[in-house]
Design a protein around this motif. Structure first.
Motif, PDB file in Angstrom:
ATOM      1  N   LYS A 104       1.242  34.876 -14.658  1.00 59.38           N
ATOM      2  CA  LYS A 104       0.296  33.773 -14.702  1.00 59.38           C
ATOM      3  C   LYS A 104      -0.440  33.604 -13.372  1.00 59.38           C
ATOM      4  CE  LYS A 104       2.699  31.102 -18.255  1.00 59.38           C
ATOM      5  NZ  LYS A 104       3.357  29.810 -18.605  1.00 59.38           N
ATOM      6  N   ARG A 105       0.158  34.098 -12.310  1.00 56.27           N
ATOM      7  CA  ARG A 105      -0.453  33.960 -10.989  1.00 56.27           C
ATOM      8  C   ARG A 105      -1.699  34.828 -10.849  1.00 56.27           C
ATOM      9  NH1 ARG A 105       3.688  35.057  -8.348  1.00 56.27           N
ATOM     10  NH2 ARG A 105       4.412  32.959  -7.857  1.00 56.27           N
ATOM     11  N   GLN A 154      -8.969  38.608 -17.059  1.00 55.88           N
ATOM     12  CA  GLN A 154      -8.400  39.321 -15.913  1.00 55.88           C
ATOM     13  C   GLN A 154      -7.010  39.775 -16.330  1.00 55.88           C
ATOM     14  OE1 GLN A 154      -9.173  38.223 -11.810  1.00 55.88           O
ATOM     15  NE2 GLN A 154      -6.982  38.176 -11.397  1.00 55.88           N
ATOM     16  N   GLN A 155      -6.900  41.046 -16.620  1.00 55.64           N
ATOM     17  CA  GLN A 155      -5.672  41.604 -17.144  1.00 55.64           C
ATOM     18  C   GLN A 155      -5.630  43.088 -16.811  1.00 55.64           C
ATOM     19  OE1 GLN A 155      -2.669  41.091 -17.793  1.00 55.64           O
ATOM     20  NE2 GLN A 155      -2.839  39.860 -19.668  1.00 55.64           N
ATOM     21  N   CYS A 156      -4.450  43.673 -16.863  1.00 55.67           N
ATOM     22  CA  CYS A 156      -4.288  45.106 -16.606  1.00 55.67           C
ATOM     23  C   CYS A 156      -4.167  45.832 -17.937  1.00 55.67           C
ATOM     24  CB  CYS A 156      -3.041  45.331 -15.746  1.00 55.67           C
ATOM     25  SG  CYS A 156      -2.737  47.073 -15.332  1.00 55.67           S
ATOM     26  N   CYS A 157      -4.607  47.072 -17.979  1.00 60.98           N
ATOM     27  CA  CYS A 157      -4.507  47.859 -19.210  1.00 60.98           C
ATOM     28  C   CYS A 157      -3.161  48.578 -19.324  1.00 60.98           C
ATOM     29  CB  CYS A 157      -5.640  48.880 -19.284  1.00 60.98           C
ATOM     30  SG  CYS A 157      -5.571  50.167 -17.998  1.00 60.98           S
ATOM     31  N   TYR A 351      -4.479  38.625  -2.739  1.00 58.66           N
ATOM     32  CA  TYR A 351      -5.148  37.338  -2.550  1.00 58.66           C
ATOM     33  C   TYR A 351      -6.496  37.317  -3.273  1.00 58.66           C
ATOM     34  CZ  TYR A 351      -7.413  33.374  -0.286  1.00 58.66           C
ATOM     35  OH  TYR A 351      -8.085  32.197  -0.046  1.00 58.66           O
ATOM     36  N   ASN A 352      -7.207  38.434  -3.227  1.00 59.19           N
ATOM     37  CA  ASN A 352      -8.475  38.526  -3.948  1.00 59.19           C
ATOM     38  C   ASN A 352      -8.266  38.364  -5.456  1.00 59.19           C
ATOM     39  OD1 ASN A 352     -10.105  38.840  -1.716  1.00 59.19           O
ATOM     40  ND2 ASN A 352     -10.143  41.078  -1.825  1.00 59.19           N
ATOM     41  N   ARG A 353      -7.195  38.949  -5.964  1.00 52.84           N
ATOM     42  CA  ARG A 353      -6.929  38.823  -7.399  1.00 52.84           C
ATOM     43  C   ARG A 353      -6.583  37.371  -7.758  1.00 52.84           C
ATOM     44  NH1 ARG A 353      -3.465  43.878  -9.563  1.00 52.84           N
ATOM     45  NH2 ARG A 353      -3.952  42.838 -11.532  1.00 52.84           N
ATOM     46  N   TYR A 354      -5.876  36.722  -6.868  1.00 53.64           N
ATOM     47  CA  TYR A 354      -5.579  35.305  -7.076  1.00 53.64           C
ATOM     48  C   TYR A 354      -6.873  34.482  -7.086  1.00 53.64           C
ATOM     49  CZ  TYR A 354      -4.001  30.560  -6.022  1.00 53.64           C
ATOM     50  OH  TYR A 354      -3.799  29.201  -6.035  1.00 53.64           O
ATOM     51  N   SER A 356      -9.819  35.598  -7.818  1.00 52.08           N
ATOM     52  CA  SER A 356     -10.544  35.937  -9.044  1.00 52.08           C
ATOM     53  C   SER A 356     -10.033  35.113 -10.219  1.00 52.08           C
ATOM     54  CB  SER A 356     -10.386  37.431  -9.364  1.00 52.08           C
ATOM     55  OG  SER A 356     -10.993  38.239  -8.378  1.00 52.08           O
ATOM     56  N   ARG A 357      -8.707  35.010 -10.310  1.00 59.29           N
ATOM     57  CA  ARG A 357      -8.118  34.213 -11.388  1.00 59.29           C
ATOM     58  C   ARG A 357      -8.552  32.761 -11.300  1.00 59.29           C
ATOM     59  NH1 ARG A 357      -2.755  31.447 -10.757  1.00 59.29           N
ATOM     60  NH2 ARG A 357      -4.222  29.701 -10.740  1.00 59.29           N
ATOM     61  N   ARG A 358      -8.498  32.199 -10.111  1.00 57.23           N
ATOM     62  CA  ARG A 358      -8.905  30.809  -9.918  1.00 57.23           C
ATOM     63  C   ARG A 358     -10.380  30.606 -10.265  1.00 57.23           C
ATOM     64  NH1 ARG A 358      -6.003  26.432  -9.148  1.00 57.23           N
ATOM     65  NH2 ARG A 358      -7.271  25.697  -7.390  1.00 57.23           N
ATOM     66  N   MET A 359     -11.190  31.566  -9.891  1.00 53.36           N
ATOM     67  CA  MET A 359     -12.620  31.480 -10.186  1.00 53.36           C
ATOM     68  C   MET A 359     -12.868  31.451 -11.693  1.00 53.36           C
ATOM     69  SD  MET A 359     -15.348  34.524  -9.698  1.00 53.36           S
ATOM     70  CE  MET A 359     -14.540  35.334 -11.099  1.00 53.36           C
ATOM     71  N   ILE A 360     -12.157  32.309 -12.414  1.00 52.83           N
ATOM     72  CA  ILE A 360     -12.313  32.373 -13.867  1.00 52.83           C
ATOM     73  C   ILE A 360     -11.867  31.058 -14.506  1.00 52.83           C
ATOM     74  CG2 ILE A 360     -11.431  33.493 -15.967  1.00 52.83           C
ATOM     75  CD1 ILE A 360     -11.271  36.102 -14.257  1.00 52.83           C
ATOM     76  N   GLU A 361     -10.775  30.511 -14.048  1.00 51.98           N
ATOM     77  CA  GLU A 361     -10.265  29.275 -14.637  1.00 51.98           C
ATOM     78  C   GLU A 361     -11.178  28.091 -14.391  1.00 51.98           C
ATOM     79  OE1 GLU A 361      -6.356  29.008 -12.994  1.00 51.98           O
ATOM     80  OE2 GLU A 361      -5.470  30.257 -14.576  1.00 51.98           O
ATOM     81  N   ARG A 362     -12.020  28.153 -13.351  1.00 48.56           N
ATOM     82  CA  ARG A 362     -12.931  27.052 -13.049  1.00 48.56           C
ATOM     83  C   ARG A 362     -14.245  27.152 -13.836  1.00 48.56           C
ATOM     84  NH1 ARG A 362     -11.032  27.738  -7.571  1.00 48.56           N
ATOM     85  NH2 ARG A 362     -12.849  29.023  -7.119  1.00 48.56           N
TER      86      ARG A 362
END
Length: 363
Positions: A104-105, A154-157, A351-354, A356-362
């Protein structure tokens, strides 16, 4: 596998076509026929198997279709339950990467209830998320302006797990990705990563897969990017090996470069004959000395100082190989960052991936 090796040994011409551009074969034999002969007496060693980039070049250039990559992938799968072997070749780092990538992070999704393109989801991939949250935001913002309703995930294949031979765990991750896409109502995925593109195409055929680069060639790039680079120095174009047989995608990339006015030179070994950048098959973990040598070898095949790719891992590899590796998306969307990609350590990438996740959630 023994029957396959016997068949290969009988048909092998020992022409050594498969060895050109392959760091693994040069490191482990002086002749493909001698290597096959060795495999009739003993199974391929873990050292040999985990040195393979699984790039598909050997089988493609061999006049008899001998596929060392398939042999070594089977060998990796044989070792999938041997934790001592897997640990030796860096599987611990892969497991950490995969667990975090699905946590989830660092993973998230966002779908929208309005718009004609609610069935589509943009999937930037791990490498691009690690490289630049702002690039992902800018690309997705443009896609939303052109394709109302498109979502983002944002997910891995799961490709790193599969490349290490752990197919059982890969299918668990693949199912997780499919479930997340189903929850979004996404039946079409737009990928910016060539590994994601091929993984979904080959292992989730019920999902329609579209390359971001083909989509941009279809819908057009931002007007500010058209002909922007008419006076820019020529670059070399590196084709990622996962999509070596995706000729339409390769044509779309070249069309985009013409659209933005970027002069480029082709590598001698390009398109379906492209050579691995050095990061294929998780080689940076399993055979780092060969990975580094391949990065340097590939980068040295052009006189151009800058090498452009449409794969972030490839762009990084070209920088590690001694040239200026750049991503095509930066030329289209982030022209202020074109001098050189900043070197980023592991913590910075996570940290960049974190971010990115925060950006998407906003959104």
């Amino acid at each position: 596998m023994d029957a396959k090796i016997a068949q290969y040994l009988e048909t092998c011409l020992d022409c050594k076509a498969c060895m050109k551009g392959c760091p693994m074969l040069y490191a482990h034999t002086d002749s493909p026929k001698n290597l096959l002969l060795r495999f009739t007496r003993e199974k391929p060693s873990s050292a040999t198997a985990f040195s393979c980039a699984t790039c598909g070049l050997c089988a493609h250039v061999c006049p008899k279709d001998i596929d060392f990559g398939a042999l070594f992938q089977s060998t990796k799968e044989h070792y999938a339950d041997d934790q001592k072997v897997l640990k030796k070749y860096g599987y611990g780092a892969v497991m950490f990467h995969q667990k975090q990538s699905f946590s989830k992070r660092f993973s998230t999704l966002k779908s929208f209830t309005a718009g004609a393109y609610r069935h589509m989801a943009f999937m930037p991939g791990c490498a691009l998320s690690s490289y630049s949250p702002s690039l992902i935001y800018t690309v997705f913002d443009y896609l939303r302006s052109q394709l109302p309703g498109i979502g983002i995930i944002q997910q891995c294949c799961g490709t790193p797990t599969r490349m290490m031979g752990d197919t059982a765990q890969f299918h668990i991750y693949r199912s997780r990705l499919e479930s997340d896409l189903a929850a979004m109502g996404a039946t079409t995925v737009v990928t910016a990563c060539e590994n994601c593109y091929m993984s979904i195409k080959n292992h989730s055929p019920h999902i329609t897969i579209v390359s971001l680069y083909s989509l941009l060639n279809e819908i057009g790039v931002p007007k500010t990017a058209i002909d922007r680079y008419r006076s820019y120095d020529a670059v070399a174009l590196h084709d990622p090996c996962p999509t070596r047989f995706e000729s339409a995608l390769q044509e779309d990339v070249r069309a985009l470069m013409h659209t933005i006015g970027l002069s480029f030179e082709e590598f001698k070994f390009n398109r379906d004959k492209t050579q691995c950048c050095g990061s294929g098959g998780m080689m940076e973990l399993s055979a780092p000395h060969l990975a580094k040598a391949q990065m340097q070898s590939r980068a040295a095949q052009t006189q151009c100082e800058s090498i452009v790719s449409y794969c972030q891992s490839c762009a990084e590899s070209m920088s590690k190989g001694g040239k200026n590796g750049l991503h095509l998306l930066d030329f289209i969307f982030m022209p202020h960052r074109l001098k050189r990609q900043a070197k980023q350590g592991v913590l910075k990438k996570w940290y960049n991936r974190y971010r990115s996740r925060r950006m998407i959630e906003r959104l």
